[in-house]
Design a protein around this motif. Structure first.
Motif, PDB file in Angstrom:
ATOM      1  N   SER A  39       0.914  -1.337   0.088  1.00  8.08           N
ATOM      2  CA  SER A  39       0.060   0.073  -0.114  1.00  8.08           C
ATOM      3  C   SER A  39       0.925   1.078  -0.151  1.00  8.08           C
ATOM      4  N   ALA A  61       1.772   3.646  -3.564  1.00  5.92           N
ATOM      5  CA  ALA A  61       1.179   5.180  -3.335  1.00  5.92           C
ATOM      6  C   ALA A  61       2.117   6.071  -3.642  1.00  5.92           C
ATOM      7  N   ARG A 116      -3.511   6.014  -8.502  1.00  5.91           N
ATOM      8  CA  ARG A 116      -4.339   5.220  -8.360  1.00  5.91           C
ATOM      9  C   ARG A 116      -3.786   3.666  -8.009  1.00  5.91           C
ATOM     10  N   ASP A 131      -4.286   2.367  -5.461  1.00  6.40           N
ATOM     11  CA  ASP A 131      -5.227   1.581  -4.673  1.00  6.40           C
ATOM     12  C   ASP A 131      -5.977   0.442  -5.600  1.00  6.40           C
ATOM     13  N   GLN A 182      -5.593  -3.666  -5.382  1.00  9.92           N
ATOM     14  CA  GLN A 182      -6.733  -4.661  -5.287  1.00  9.92           C
ATOM     15  C   GLN A 182      -6.616  -5.532  -6.190  1.00  9.92           C
TER      16      GLN A 182
END
Length: 475
Positions: free
Chosen positions: A228, A232, A339, A341, A345
């Motif tokens: 994570s 980022a 993005r 994130d 996922q």
């Protein structure tokens, strides 16, 4: 120094050469040479820099950059001028006009009465750009450099070229000792990051044991927190290290990268790789895969059995690069739009399936290092078996040699799931598969992340057992 957790053994190995130089000052050839090779960004330069700092003797450290011979010579001259060699000012008064003169002049400024260190990093660039550099280096070593109490360290990332540098028939044959620097092993990664055994293997898959990536992983942080944070940050080492390595490996060859991307995306057979690479011809793909194999980026493997097979499978050897090619490289634009994130996922969704395949070579090597253990014998070859149709795949085959064995020693299965033990169903499948390659009741073994819930196995190993193999070797 965080980046050198787990590198003390290598530092100690290099350190044994300097006293030999110092003790040999009465010898007509007291010099020692060490050739270090390893994949890019594995920490070769940093390791040698740490050694030089600890040694505390006069030293010069030059890194080639792949420029023209003239520019490299200017950079080398400047490196000597800014070094800690006591007579370095000679290079201010007389600028060498070629590499032969530069190395001869270097030998002239090295101390006669105490050890010194000369480091030439990225030697393959010089071999590629300077005419007859191997011969120039050999003559300089034989006639001048080796007559001084100097430790000459030659470093290179082109594995095949560095291996060839000291091989039979080449000018520098038998003139230096060789060291191969690999990544941090899973035990070293686990110790560095404060992770439990199972999580240490996960971290080894994602970072590839590269010290630069491990240094970015805060100790005690789990895999998903690490990913994570890294996703980022568009300039994190996890994102940019692979791209920089590939740019250096394939500065002008788009085909090599295209084939590598096809293999990294999960294609393993020659036909499927050719299709994924845009339908390239058999001969073109053969040349491209051979280049990748020569560079040790890709492995081409055959099934281990007592019969012969031409069903070669290909895989990316570096776990980090394999992770990057699957989950990061194709989505860099997405990450640059902040993005990450979405990327995270996607990794969560595909992680279990990807890890199940990616961890197999690492676990097979762990088992090979662990044996013999009183239950299973030592196996010179530990690989796997498959058929052309993939109707039968055996995760582990131990044999006296490979790929065509005289004797099979054991077969096994890998089940690397968080919440699913190796059970009766898995055992029955393994027993059936054993019958396809031998009628002998050779031992059955399971490697399971979550333990075993069946009897009938001859041996079973979990993350703690397999990590111990690396700890024993590193001790």
């Amino acid at each position: 120094m965080v980046a050198f957790q787990g590198r003390e053994r290598q530092l100690a190995t290099i350190g044994t050469l300097l006293p030999e130089v110092g003790a040999a000052t009465g010898d007509p050839h007291p010099g020692q040479c060490l050739l270090i090779r390893g994949r890019r960004r594995i920490g070769k330069s940093s390791l040698v820099e740490a050694f030089v700092d600890r040694a505390g003797v006069p030293a010069v450290f030059f890194t080639a950059a792949g420029a023209s011979a003239e520019i490299e010579l200017e950079a080398f001259t400047e490196a000597v001028r800014s070094s800690t060699l006591p007579d370095r000012a000679v290079f201010d008064d007389a600028t060498p006009g070629n590499w032969s003169a530069a190395l001869r002049q270097l030998a002239g400024v090295l101390p006669d009465d105490r050890p010194s260190i000369v480091v030439i990093d990225e030697v393959p660039y010089l071999v590629d750009r300077v005419d007859a550099f191997e011969g120039i280096l050999q003559r300089a070593w034989d006639r001048e450099l080796s007559r001084k109490p100097v430790l000459l360290v030659l470093i290179g990332s082109d594995l095949s070229m560095m291996e060839a540098l000291g091989s039979y028939g080449r000018p520098f044959h038998q003139r230096g000792k060789e060291m191969v620097l690999g990544p941090l092993n899973p035990a070293e990664v686990g110790d560095m990051l404060g992770l439990a055994p199972a999580e240490a293997f996960d971290a080894a898959l994602v970072t590839g044991g590269l010290p630069l990536l491990c240094a970015d992983w805060r100790p005690g942080t789990d895999l998903w927190q690490f990913l994570s944070t890294e996703l980022a940050n568009p300039v994190s080492p996890l994102l940019v290290s692979a791209e920089r390595s590939l740019a250096a490996e394939f500065p002008s060859s788009a085909l090599g990268r295209t084939v590598l991307y096809a293999i990294g995306s999960g294609e393993r057979t020659f036909t499927n790789i050719a299709q994924a690479a845009g339908g390239i011809s058999h001969s073109t793909l053969t040349r491209a895969t051979q280049v990748l194999i020569d560079k040790r980026i890709v492995a081409g493997e055959l099934p281990i059995s007592t019969g012969t097979s031409k069903d070669r499978r290909y895989r990316v050897t570096d776990p980090y690069l394999r992770f990057w090619l699957t989950f990061v490289g194709p989505y860099l634009a997405e990450i640059e739009r902040l993005r990450g994130d979405i990327t995270l996922q996607r990794i969560r969704t595909g992680w279990t399936s990807w890890r199940g395949r990616a961890v197999e070579p690492l676990l097979r090597e762990s088992l090979a290092r662990l044996l013999p253990d009183g239950v299973l014998p030592s196996a010179p070859a530990v690989g796997s078996y498959w058929t052309r149709s993939n109707s039968i795949e055996i995760d582990i085959v131990g044999a006296d040699r490979g790929p065509v064995a005289k004797q099979l020693l054991f077969v096994g299965s890998i089940k690397w799931l968080e919440n699913s033990a190796f059970d009766n169903h898995d055992l029955l499948a393994l027993q059936r598969h054993r019958l396809t390659i031998t009628d002998d009741p050779i031992p059955l073994v399971a490697l399971s992340r979550s333990g075993v819930s069946t009897s009938g196995l001859d041996a079973a190993y979990g993350p703690t057992d397999l990590l111990q193999a690396w700890q024993t070797r590193a001790a």
